[in-house]
Design a protein around this motif. Structure first.
Motif, PDB file in Angstrom:
ATOM      1  N   LYS A  29      68.150  -3.023  67.041  1.00 48.14           N
ATOM      2  CA  LYS A  29      68.408  -3.885  65.889  1.00 48.14           C
ATOM      3  C   LYS A  29      68.830  -3.044  64.691  1.00 48.14           C
ATOM      4  O   LYS A  29      68.374  -1.898  64.535  1.00 48.14           O
ATOM      5  CB  LYS A  29      67.167  -4.707  65.521  1.00 48.14           C
ATOM      6  CG  LYS A  29      66.776  -5.746  66.572  1.00 48.14           C
ATOM      7  CD  LYS A  29      65.556  -6.549  66.123  1.00 48.14           C
ATOM      8  CE  LYS A  29      65.181  -7.593  67.165  1.00 48.14           C
ATOM      9  NZ  LYS A  29      64.007  -8.401  66.743  1.00 48.14           N
ATOM     10  N   VAL A  30      69.696  -3.619  63.856  1.00 48.75           N
ATOM     11  CA  VAL A  30      70.158  -2.941  62.651  1.00 48.75           C
ATOM     12  C   VAL A  30      70.061  -3.893  61.464  1.00 48.75           C
ATOM     13  O   VAL A  30      70.517  -5.035  61.544  1.00 48.75           O
ATOM     14  CB  VAL A  30      71.628  -2.464  62.783  1.00 48.75           C
ATOM     15  CG1 VAL A  30      72.079  -1.801  61.488  1.00 48.75           C
ATOM     16  CG2 VAL A  30      71.786  -1.508  63.953  1.00 48.75           C
ATOM     17  N   VAL A  31      69.447  -3.418  60.381  1.00 46.20           N
ATOM     18  CA  VAL A  31      69.422  -4.162  59.117  1.00 46.20           C
ATOM     19  C   VAL A  31      70.264  -3.388  58.111  1.00 46.20           C
ATOM     20  O   VAL A  31      69.935  -2.252  57.750  1.00 46.20           O
ATOM     21  CB  VAL A  31      67.991  -4.337  58.569  1.00 46.20           C
ATOM     22  CG1 VAL A  31      68.037  -5.122  57.252  1.00 46.20           C
ATOM     23  CG2 VAL A  31      67.102  -5.050  59.582  1.00 46.20           C
ATOM     24  N   ASP A  32      71.385  -3.977  57.712  1.00 45.39           N
ATOM     25  CA  ASP A  32      72.266  -3.370  56.709  1.00 45.39           C
ATOM     26  C   ASP A  32      71.991  -4.031  55.363  1.00 45.39           C
ATOM     27  O   ASP A  32      72.133  -5.248  55.234  1.00 45.39           O
ATOM     28  CB  ASP A  32      73.728  -3.590  57.094  1.00 45.39           C
ATOM     29  CG  ASP A  32      74.110  -2.873  58.377  1.00 45.39           C
ATOM     30  OD1 ASP A  32      74.369  -1.664  58.314  1.00 45.39           O
ATOM     31  OD2 ASP A  32      74.160  -3.526  59.443  1.00 45.39           O
ATOM     32  N   ILE A  81      72.128  -7.959  54.824  1.00 47.55           N
ATOM     33  CA  ILE A  81      71.538  -8.461  53.582  1.00 47.55           C
ATOM     34  C   ILE A  81      72.340  -7.924  52.398  1.00 47.55           C
ATOM     35  O   ILE A  81      72.553  -6.715  52.292  1.00 47.55           O
ATOM     36  CB  ILE A  81      70.063  -8.027  53.449  1.00 47.55           C
ATOM     37  CG1 ILE A  81      69.233  -8.530  54.635  1.00 47.55           C
ATOM     38  CG2 ILE A  81      69.477  -8.532  52.135  1.00 47.55           C
ATOM     39  CD1 ILE A  81      67.794  -8.031  54.640  1.00 47.55           C
ATOM     40  N   PHE A  82      72.791  -8.815  51.525  1.00 47.62           N
ATOM     41  CA  PHE A  82      73.549  -8.372  50.355  1.00 47.62           C
ATOM     42  C   PHE A  82      73.124  -9.166  49.127  1.00 47.62           C
ATOM     43  O   PHE A  82      72.553 -10.258  49.236  1.00 47.62           O
ATOM     44  CB  PHE A  82      75.062  -8.500  50.588  1.00 47.62           C
ATOM     45  CG  PHE A  82      75.528  -9.874  50.966  1.00 47.62           C
ATOM     46  CD1 PHE A  82      75.999 -10.760  50.016  1.00 47.62           C
ATOM     47  CD2 PHE A  82      75.492 -10.291  52.293  1.00 47.62           C
ATOM     48  CE1 PHE A  82      76.434 -12.038  50.357  1.00 47.62           C
ATOM     49  CE2 PHE A  82      75.925 -11.565  52.659  1.00 47.62           C
ATOM     50  CZ  PHE A  82      76.397 -12.438  51.688  1.00 47.62           C
ATOM     51  N   GLY A  83      73.387  -8.608  47.950  1.00 45.11           N
ATOM     52  CA  GLY A  83      72.907  -9.211  46.708  1.00 45.11           C
ATOM     53  C   GLY A  83      74.004  -9.798  45.846  1.00 45.11           C
ATOM     54  O   GLY A  83      75.128  -9.292  45.809  1.00 45.11           O
ATOM     55  N   ASP A  84      73.659 -10.871  45.159  1.00 45.12           N
ATOM     56  CA  ASP A  84      74.549 -11.512  44.185  1.00 45.12           C
ATOM     57  C   ASP A  84      73.754 -11.701  42.902  1.00 45.12           C
ATOM     58  O   ASP A  84      72.791 -12.475  42.864  1.00 45.12           O
ATOM     59  CB  ASP A  84      75.040 -12.860  44.726  1.00 45.12           C
ATOM     60  CG  ASP A  84      76.132 -13.482  43.854  1.00 45.12           C
ATOM     61  OD1 ASP A  84      76.126 -13.227  42.631  1.00 45.12           O
ATOM     62  OD2 ASP A  84      76.972 -14.226  44.391  1.00 45.12           O
ATOM     63  N   GLU A  96      73.790 -13.133  58.313  1.00 47.01           N
ATOM     64  CA  GLU A  96      73.910 -12.716  56.920  1.00 47.01           C
ATOM     65  C   GLU A  96      72.836 -13.405  56.086  1.00 47.01           C
ATOM     66  O   GLU A  96      72.472 -14.541  56.344  1.00 47.01           O
ATOM     67  CB  GLU A  96      75.274 -13.097  56.340  1.00 47.01           C
ATOM     68  CG  GLU A  96      76.449 -12.322  56.904  1.00 47.01           C
ATOM     69  CD  GLU A  96      77.769 -12.719  56.269  1.00 47.01           C
ATOM     70  OE1 GLU A  96      78.782 -12.060  56.545  1.00 47.01           O
ATOM     71  OE2 GLU A  96      77.787 -13.699  55.480  1.00 47.01           O
ATOM     72  N   LYS A  97      72.369 -12.693  55.066  1.00 45.79           N
ATOM     73  CA  LYS A  97      71.429 -13.267  54.116  1.00 45.79           C
ATOM     74  C   LYS A  97      71.787 -12.788  52.714  1.00 45.79           C
ATOM     75  O   LYS A  97      71.758 -11.587  52.424  1.00 45.79           O
ATOM     76  CB  LYS A  97      69.986 -12.863  54.449  1.00 45.79           C
ATOM     77  CG  LYS A  97      68.959 -13.428  53.478  1.00 45.79           C
ATOM     78  CD  LYS A  97      68.926 -14.949  53.499  1.00 45.79           C
ATOM     79  CE  LYS A  97      67.881 -15.490  52.532  1.00 45.79           C
ATOM     80  NZ  LYS A  97      67.837 -16.967  52.518  1.00 45.79           N
ATOM     81  N   LYS A  98      72.134 -13.733  51.858  1.00 44.67           N
ATOM     82  CA  LYS A  98      72.465 -13.392  50.471  1.00 44.67           C
ATOM     83  C   LYS A  98      71.227 -13.569  49.597  1.00 44.67           C
ATOM     84  O   LYS A  98      70.577 -14.617  49.612  1.00 44.67           O
ATOM     85  CB  LYS A  98      73.598 -14.271  49.951  1.00 44.67           C
ATOM     86  CG  LYS A  98      73.992 -13.955  48.513  1.00 44.67           C
ATOM     87  CD  LYS A  98      75.309 -14.601  48.116  1.00 44.67           C
ATOM     88  CE  LYS A  98      75.207 -16.096  47.950  1.00 44.67           C
ATOM     89  NZ  LYS A  98      76.444 -16.681  47.380  1.00 44.67           N
TER      90      LYS A  98
END
Length: 283
Positions: free
Chosen positions: A163-166, A218-221, A253-255
């Motif tokens: 598994k990879v969490v980016d 996972i990325f941020g806004d 994906e999770k924002k």
């Protein structure tokens, strides 16, 4: 005589309290661990540019507190790439966590960063045998992970990527370096336009990315109208989809939105902690 009896009674009471606390703590820890898979797969955390293992401790500490594991070690990578383990992983350890620290954290050769990731894994393999590995990366840590995969996909001696969490990945550029908010457009399949030189190198992942790997992006806004975490545009982060879709076993994906979605705050975000813990280890 009465004083001796009182002293003895007090000592016995203290011992009983200590035993009770220890028994309760052990019961709570056991109950927590039942929520998570009990595997020998290590999870390696990679920090970002100009950072260190300290950027990983919020996430690793939260994982240990949740009952995922009892084992956290560190691997320090010297400027010449030598990997040294600080601590040890017991042979029967469950879900061990490894905090990776690059002494030269401002090195921008991604192939070298991937080579150092390989050095970390090979150092661990000498003392702790494992057939699969999980990765968690923040910012440039994601490039170390993906270039490791790119440059070692045919090496059968290395463990399979499970598994990879980016987190906060700049796969197709960094704001004020080679990207600006709104410059990148994504096609329906996630293909970005334009592509920077590093993304074009990573395109080979579409042919070699491991097929049994599950990926969480996972990325941020910051919710300030830039559609970015302040350092990386959402489009640059989301361009990962095109690189792994059709190869990875799954891609999600999770924002994260708000002030704590800022680039350097994502690895201090408790929401991120919960999401990655559930993705990596929840039954």
């Amino acid at each position: 005589m009465n004083k001796k009896k009182i002293t003895l009674s007090t000592a016995v009471a203290i011992v009983l309290v200590i035993l009770g606390v220890f028994t309760y703590s052990s019961h709570v820890q056991a109950a927590k661990s039942k929520k998570y898979v009990q595997e020998s797969i290590p999870t390696l955390f990679f920090h970002g540019y100009g950072s260190s293992f300290r950027a990983e401790t919020q996430m690793t500490g939260a994982s240990k507190k949740a009952g995922v594991t009892k084992t956290i070690v560190r691997v320090n990578v010297s400027p010449n790439g030598y990997a040294k383990i600080i601590g040890s992983i017991p042979k029967k350890a469950k879900n061990p966590i490894v905090e990776v620290n690059y002494d030269n954290s401002k090195m921008t050769n991604y192939h070298t960063a991937g080579l150092w990731a390989k050095n970390v894994i090979e150092a661990l393999q000498k003392d702790y045998k494992f057939k699969k590995v999980n990765f968690v990366g923040h910012s440039m840590g994601n490039m170390a992970i993906n270039y490791y995969i790119l440059d070692n996909y045919n090496n059968k001696k290395l463990p399979k990527v499970n598994k990879v969490v980016d987190i906060a990945g700049h796969f197709d550029g960094i704001i004020d370096v080679d990207d600006e908010p709104g410059d990148i457009t994504l096609a329906k399949n996630g293909k970005p336009t334009p592509m920077n030189q590093f993304y074009r190198e990573l395109l080979k992942l579409r042919e070699v990315y491991p097929t049994n790997t599950r990926v969480l992006n996972i990325f941020g806004d910051k919710n300030d109208g830039t559609h970015s975490d302040g350092a990386v545009s959402n489009a640059s982060s989301q361009s990962l989809r095109y690189l792994v879709s059709g190869r990875a076993k799954s891609y999600r994906e999770k924002k994260i939105v708000g002030k704590m979605a800022q680039h350097s705050k994502l690895h201090e975000n408790k929401q991120v902690d919960k999401i990655l813990i559930n993705f990596l280890w929840k039954k």
